[in-house]
Design a protein around this motif. Structure first.
Motif, PDB file in Angstrom:
ATOM      1  N   PRO A  44      17.715 -63.816  44.867  1.00  0.00           N
ATOM      2  CA  PRO A  44      16.963 -63.031  45.866  1.00  0.00           C
ATOM      3  C   PRO A  44      17.312 -63.382  47.312  1.00  0.00           C
ATOM      4  N   PHE A  45      18.518 -63.880  47.534  1.00  0.00           N
ATOM      5  CA  PHE A  45      18.908 -64.245  48.913  1.00  0.00           C
ATOM      6  C   PHE A  45      19.857 -63.192  49.488  1.00  0.00           C
ATOM      7  N   PRO A  68      22.694 -55.402  52.484  1.00  0.00           N
ATOM      8  CA  PRO A  68      22.819 -53.964  52.753  1.00  0.00           C
ATOM      9  C   PRO A  68      22.650 -53.639  54.230  1.00  0.00           C
ATOM     10  N   ASP A  69      21.670 -54.248  54.882  1.00  0.00           N
ATOM     11  CA  ASP A  69      21.435 -53.907  56.280  1.00  0.00           C
ATOM     12  C   ASP A  69      22.625 -54.303  57.146  1.00  0.00           C
ATOM     13  N   TYR A  82      12.587 -60.171  54.342  1.00  0.00           N
ATOM     14  CA  TYR A  82      13.768 -60.781  53.753  1.00  0.00           C
ATOM     15  C   TYR A  82      13.623 -62.299  53.725  1.00  0.00           C
ATOM     16  N   LEU A 106      18.377 -64.625  59.604  1.00  0.00           N
ATOM     17  CA  LEU A 106      18.338 -65.062  58.216  1.00  0.00           C
ATOM     18  C   LEU A 106      19.372 -66.139  57.954  1.00  0.00           C
ATOM     19  N   GLN A 148      13.365 -53.263  50.012  1.00  0.00           N
ATOM     20  CA  GLN A 148      14.323 -53.387  51.119  1.00  0.00           C
ATOM     21  C   GLN A 148      13.777 -52.585  52.291  1.00  0.00           C
ATOM     22  N   TYR A 171      25.515 -53.126  47.783  1.00  0.00           N
ATOM     23  CA  TYR A 171      24.877 -53.473  46.508  1.00  0.00           C
ATOM     24  C   TYR A 171      25.915 -53.754  45.436  1.00  0.00           C
ATOM     25  N   SER A 186      11.452 -63.378  51.005  1.00  0.00           N
ATOM     26  CA  SER A 186      12.168 -63.332  49.739  1.00  0.00           C
ATOM     27  C   SER A 186      13.028 -64.572  49.565  1.00  0.00           C
ATOM     28  N   MET A 187      13.715 -64.961  50.646  1.00  0.00           N
ATOM     29  CA  MET A 187      14.559 -66.144  50.559  1.00  0.00           C
ATOM     30  C   MET A 187      13.726 -67.391  50.313  1.00  0.00           C
ATOM     31  N   PHE A 193      23.046 -67.752  49.560  1.00  0.00           N
ATOM     32  CA  PHE A 193      22.799 -66.807  50.640  1.00  0.00           C
ATOM     33  C   PHE A 193      24.114 -66.194  51.109  1.00  0.00           C
ATOM     34  N   MET A 241      19.049 -60.029  50.659  1.00  0.00           N
ATOM     35  CA  MET A 241      18.474 -58.838  51.285  1.00  0.00           C
ATOM     36  C   MET A 241      19.106 -58.501  52.619  1.00  0.00           C
ATOM     37  N   TRP A 242      19.775 -59.485  53.217  1.00  0.00           N
ATOM     38  CA  TRP A 242      20.485 -59.176  54.462  1.00  0.00           C
ATOM     39  C   TRP A 242      21.670 -58.261  54.208  1.00  0.00           C
TER      40      TRP A 242
END
Lengths: 549, 630
Positions: free
Chosen positions: A291-292, A297-298, B609, A220, B602, A369, B612-613, A285, A294-295
């Motif tokens: 919305p950038f 939490p993982d 992901y 990502l 998620q 989060y 989404s980006m 990011f 999502m990486w």
């Protein structure tokens, strides 16, 4: 391209060049970066030449000494007036030496020092085959569960490479908020991102999860870098330069003369806006804005916890620094274009982070989060588009980074047979078993929630006040609602720790060495000092809030 | 000289601190220490008084500033004292009567194992009361005001093992809170109007403020006075306060604390002078209370409650006089001081009777006691003559002046107020004669108590008798001393004074006063002096029955405030549970549900992901372009 233009290019190239000016580099003013970068290189040499037994101590000493020296250099530069009167652009226009840069570099270096302490912690787990173990894999290259790994564990290998990697990352982060042209920005981004990808992959426990996190982060990150680079290209097309100052002048119209080679594109607003949006995306990011995000939490969950703490604090500081400089130096003429867009991003970031955090069951994901929600709060300060907006963001970053590193350091202490016990159910009744650790964690949670007398309150108040003064009252309302939602899950953890019965097979709290203790103590002290008596630091941030152009 | 002012308060305060913190080792000597420090305060007061007499009328006020108490911006409150003629009068009354009652309590509380604590509370009361009258600003006065409230609460409930005493203390405290709220609002209004609450500056500036504001401040001060001085509508606590030990009733609930409301109004004279509407309300409250208390006093068989009704009524006189403005202030204070003497003396006499009668308070079980306790009889009798206004005794002078001033108010109001005060004088004579006859005359009616102990009425010990004698001397001579020593000229520089012009001559008023007194005494004699008094109270008329229930004050309060308040809180709780909690919990559930759904996005796949980006970037670009387009 017209034939005239081609002709002129030929003729220009054909003319004899009188003299190539030697680049003029102000080494003293770049010393914080240079010290860390130099130490990183020495650190690589240590890996190569120092016997395995001596590496750990050499690396820890080298890293801490280099960071301390870098901090001294930052303080020296600030004391010498480079943060205010002597602020200027150094290294042929590539790097700015000014108030925000020095303030953020100081914050990054300090946060890095306490983060490196957690890297060096070797007391949390019992010794394995007679060798002290830290949070990192014995041999990161070995396949998890393989014979090779077992042999490495038996031999007592340790991944001391994390120290040079961290130093490289720190050097990149120091450059990032000071970068004064788009190429330097990109190089700095990659310099700190690549080591971070690696650092994420080297957890000693749950190795597959760690490697998965690293791969995701890398993929990502590369994806976002591509956007960023494309945006840079478009902006170059628009302005004919990658220099912040030049772009700013083209935007506000004070440079109108068109480079013949770029006659078709230069001054084309579509290029400017699309390029800007893409560069913005690259930075969003890194700060983890929705919305950038999502990486986040993982990666936070999978990475070794000391690395998570380091990333969550230092990366955020560096990325917000770069974002501030981009918006305030390059695009002040474009404020009316970027503000509404950023409004939207800030709102979804605040609400998204806070809302999704409610249903999290893993403490590291919860903190991830939470960091997203905090990125939203910071964006509110960025949007203020006033000097007090800059200073409030600077203050917030300083306050936030210490709370974050401290909180993740506490997470490393709560352990069971499988390593860190990160599932929230395991934290039930922690306050009964280890009141001190639970109380310290409660302080950090209250700071995250922004309860008065903690740094979180001072920071949040400064940011929201700046936003309200800057005409973003509605944003503040959303921010306060998000804070209320966020307070729920922070307090829920406190309730869980203090008002639930401990489970029979609950985790134990490891007694850390002086290193982690120092980190946590520093976190608590900074949290309370900035909460009770924030004025000095607010003033400092205020003085440091002028960007050089 | 002004440095002595702090010592006035300091002595009893020290006593309170030592006695309350000193613990059991002071049990044997504590009461002496408490009495000594009260007496020391009295001596200091005398020294200051003599010094003050030696000065010209305009230079008599002394000021002492200890330190700045609360400095917050323009909000400046000083710990500063002011001793002028008005304060001096109170200081002498408080320390003088206070000391006598300390002495009396040595005998009265002899067998109480918590006597040390009792004296600690008494000292605390004296210190707080002195602070109240010596403060040079309203905020510090408020501090003293709350301090006497606390001491009153502690002393009413001193016998806390009796549920009735604990309840009475709570009742006094809560009713007083209503009044205290008035005082705090008045102080806030003063601060917003004048920017200060120092007496000097507020009162000087009071002619510059609008009349509406001054009326509001005046009414709030009156509310405060009603609470502390047991005036209608906040009178309900005083009767129950008689649950406290009798010396407490004498000092706090007769002579000093309950007169604080009168002090407050007289002290704020300039405000009331500029707010005639507020003044009118003051006189109405005074008039209503003076009849209310007198009627209640006629029906009570409990000697202390009868006296409590009388106290309420007499303070009604003072409040009425204070509402009359400059023609009444001086007489309000004069009656306050003479009342301090004779009412304290009457209460101490009642205490002496109870002491000899196994703590029996029902007058129907007394009778013929004059033979058994002659000194008590004589001192009580002199107090009795003073309160009914027997010519030449103290009550005669002070009450007569108030009645005159009431007529001098002028117009219809003057006639009404004058008639009310005369009627009050008649009822006073009636109920006090009733008390006198039922207690000291007639046949003995006492019976063995529940455990079969026959009471053996006897004279009280010297420590109790001597204060009674001294107070009786004051009751007899006080009025004449004031009348002929120039009390009016003494107070005039502080309160101002104007001669009232009554529509009827002073001689006629005096004659009428004496006449109604004789009528009152005669009626009581006809009813209680000629035949035996029934041991069990007859059913009585409707008015009598209502008066026995304090004219239904508690029934009214219960129906309106307790029941109403309960209903209000119940409905609020209902709204909180159903509406507020519903909204809160609903919101929480909605957010939680949203969270659960968003969480599913998620899913752990890097490809999701990345989408989404990508989508985010597309929106970002579109939005940026759109912003430029619009």
């Amino acid at each position: 391209m017209s034939s005239m233009a081609v002709h002129s290019m030929w003729t220009t190239a054909a003319e004899p060049i009188a003299k190539i000016p030697a680049p003029h580099i102000e080494y003293t003013q770049l010393s914080p970066v240079l010290i860390v970068l130099g130490a990183a290189i020495v650190s690589v040499l240590v890996e190569a030449f120092v016997p395995r037994k001596g590496r750990y101590h050499s690396q820890v000493f080298l890293s801490v000494a280099a960071l301390a020296a870098a901090f001294a250099a930052v303080v020296g530069l600030a004391a010498g007036g480079y943060g205010s009167t002597k602020a200027h652009i150094a290294a042929m226009g590539a790097i700015a030496v000014d108030g925000p840069a020095l303030f953020l570099q100081g914050t990054i270096v300090l946060a890095s020092i306490v983060a490196v302490f957690t890297f060096a912690e070797r007391r949390l787990d019992p010794a394995d085959h007679g060798h002290k173990v830290d949070s990192f894999a014995a041999e990161a290259a070995a396949v998890p569960g393989s014979d090779q790994e077992k042999a490495a564990v038996k031999a007592g290998f340790t991944t001391t490479e994390v120290f040079p990697l961290a130093l490289f990352a720190i050097a990149g982060m120091l450059v990032f908020p000071a970068a004064n042209d788009l190429l330097t920005l990109f190089v700095a981004l990659e310099v700190f991102s690549l080591p971070l990808y690696l650092l994420c992959a080297v957890a000693r426990r749950k190795r597959l999860m760690s490697q998965e996190a690293a791969v995701k982060y890398f993929l990502l990150g590369a994806f976002s870098s591509a956007f960023l680079l494309f945006g840079i290209a478009l902006l170059y097309g628009y302005a004919g330069s990658v220099s912040y100052a030049t772009i700013a002048r083209v935007v506000d119209g004070s440079i109108g003369s068109v480079d013949p080679a770029l006659a078709d594109t230069m001054g084309n607003d579509a290029l400017l806006l699309i390029g800007f949006a893409m560069v913005l995306m690259g930075l969003l990011f890194k700060v983890g804005a929705v919305p950038f995000h999502m990486w986040t939490p993982d990666v936070y969950q999978g990475a070794p916890t000391p690395v998570t703490g380091f990333m969550a604090a230092a990366t955020k500081v560096a990325a917000f620094g770069a974002l501030l400089r981009l918006l305030y130096v390059v695009l002040p003429g474009l404020t009316w274009d970027w503000r509404p867009v950023m409004w939207g991003v800030a709102i979804v970031t605040m609400l998204g982070g806070a809302v999704v955090a409610i249903t999290q069951t893993d403490i590291k994901r919860l903190l991830a989060y939470s960091s997203i929600a905090h990125a939203g709060f910071l964006l509110a300060g960025v949007i203020a588009a006033t000097p007090s907006g800059i200073s409030s963001v600077l203050f917030y970053l300083g306050a936030y980074s210490f709370v974050t590193i401290g909180a993740f350091a506490v997470v490393t202490l709560v352990r069971d047979a499988g390593g860190e016990a990160t599932h929230l159910s395991k934290w039930a009744g922690l306050g009964r078993r280890s009141p001190l650790v639970a109380a310290v964690f409660a302080v950090f949670l209250l700071a995250f929630a922004g309860i008065p007398l903690t740094s979180g309150f001072s920071g949040k108040f400064a940011v929201f006040k700046a936003a309200a003064d800057g005409g973003a009252g509605a944003l503040v309302v959303v921010g306060v609602i998000s804070s209320a939602i966020a307070a729920f899950f922070y307090v829920r953890v406190i309730v869980l720790m203090f008002f639930s019965e401990p489970k029979a097979d609950g985790p134990t709290v490891a007694v850390p060495s002086v290193l982690t203790s120092l980190t946590i103590t520093a976190g608590v002290v900074v949290t309370l000092v900035l909460g009770v008596a924030p004025q000095y630091f607010l003033d400092l941030a205020n003085q440091a809030s002028v960007f050089v152009r | 000289m002004e440095n002595l002012i702090a010592l006035l308060i300091g002595a009893p305060l020290l006593g309170a601190a030592v006695l309350l913190l000193g613990g059991r080792r002071l049990d044997r000597t504590g009461h002496w220490l408490g009495t000594l420090l009260a007496a020391a305060s009295f001596v200091i007061a005398l020294v200051l008084f003599v010094d003050m007499l030696g000065k010209g009328a305009e230079d008599r006020a002394l000021h002492q500033t200890l330190f700045t108490w609360i400095p917050v911006g323009t909000f400046q409150a000083d710990m500063a004292f002011q001793l002028d003629q008005l304060s001096m009068t109170f200081v002498l009354l408080i320390t003088g009567v206070g000391t006598l009652i300390h002495v009396y309590s040595i005998g009265y509380m002899e067998h109480d194992e918590r006597r040390r604590r009792f004296f600690g509370y008494l000292n605390l009361f004296v210190a707080a009361m002195l602070l109240l009258v010596l403060a040079d600003n309203y905020l510090l006065l408020y501090f003293g005001w709350e301090g006497v409230g606390l001491a009153s609460y502690l002393l009413i409930g001193f016998w806390q093992h009796k549920p009735s005493a604990a309840t009475a203390a709570k009742k006094a405290f809560i009713v007083n809170r209503v009044g205290d709220m008035g005082l705090s609002i008045a102080i806030m209004l003063m601060f917003t109007t004048f920017g200060t609450f120092a007496f000097g500056r507020v009162l000087e500036a009071s002619d510059q403020a609008s009349e509406g504001k001054l009326t509001a401040i005046g009414l709030m001060l009156l509310l405060a006075a009603c609470g502390k001085s047991a005036q209608v509508p906040l009178q309900s606590w005083l009767g129950d306060a008689m649950e406290g030990p009798t010396p407490v009733s004498a000092l706090i609930h007769a002579a000093t604390m309950v007169t604080a409301g009168v002090y407050l109004i007289v002290r704020s004279a300039d405000i009331f002078n500029a707010a005639p509407d507020a003044q009118l309300v003051v006189t109405v409250v005074g008039a209503v209370t003076l009849l209310f208390g007198a009627i209640v006093g006629c029906a009570k068989d409990d000697i202390k409650k009868a006296l409590a009704g009388s106290t309420m009524s007499q303070i009604g006189y003072m409040i009425l006089a204070a509402g009359l403005g400059p023609i009444g202030y001086v007489f309000a204070i004069m009656h306050l001081v003479t009342h301090g003497f004779f009412k304290a003396g009457l209460f101490l006499g009642a205490g002496s009777v109870m002491h000899g009668m196994n703590d029996e308070v029902d007058m129907r079980k007394y009778g013929g006691l004059r033979k058994y306790m002659p000194v008590t009889f004589v001192t009580f009798g002199l107090g009795y003559l003073a309160i009914i206004g027997f010519p030449g005794l103290s009550g005669f002078f002070s009450k007569d002046k108030i009645i005159e001033a009431a007529f001098a108010k002028g117009g219809t109001e003057g006639w009404i107020l004058g008639a009310v005060t005369l009627l009050g004088a008649a009822i006073t004579a009636y109920y006090m004669t009733r008390v006198m006859l039922m207690t000291f005359f007639g046949e003995k009616r006492w019976q063995p108590d529940a455990e079969g102990h026959e009471p053996h009425p006897h004279e009280s010990p010297k420590s109790m008798v001597i204060p009674m004698i001294l107070l009786a001397v004051g009751s007899v001579g006080g009025g004449a001393v004031f009348e002929f020593s120039g009390f009016v000229e003494w107070l005039e520089p502080v309160t101002g004074f104007e001669h009232g012009h009554a529509p009827i001559s002073a001689a006629a008023v005096t004659a009428a006063t004496v006449a109604v007194m004789v009528i009152g005494v005669g009626l009581a004699y006809l009813q209680y002096g000629r035949g035996p008094v029934p041991v069990v109270a007859p059913r009585g008329s409707l008015l009598t029955r209502a008066a026995r229930r304090d004219l239904l004050q508690d029934d009214f309060n219960h129906a309106v405030f307790v029941t109403g308040g309960t209903h209000l809180t119940r409905s609020l709780v209902y709204v909180d549970h159903s509406l507020v909690d519903g909204v809160v919990n609903g919101t929480a559930a909605a957010v939680g549900g949203l969270s659960g759904r968003l969480r599913k996005l998620q899913n752990g796949y890097a490809r999701t992901y990345a989408v989404s980006m990508f989508g985010g970037t597309a929106v970002l670009i579109a939005a940026t372009l759109l912003m430029r387009a619009v």
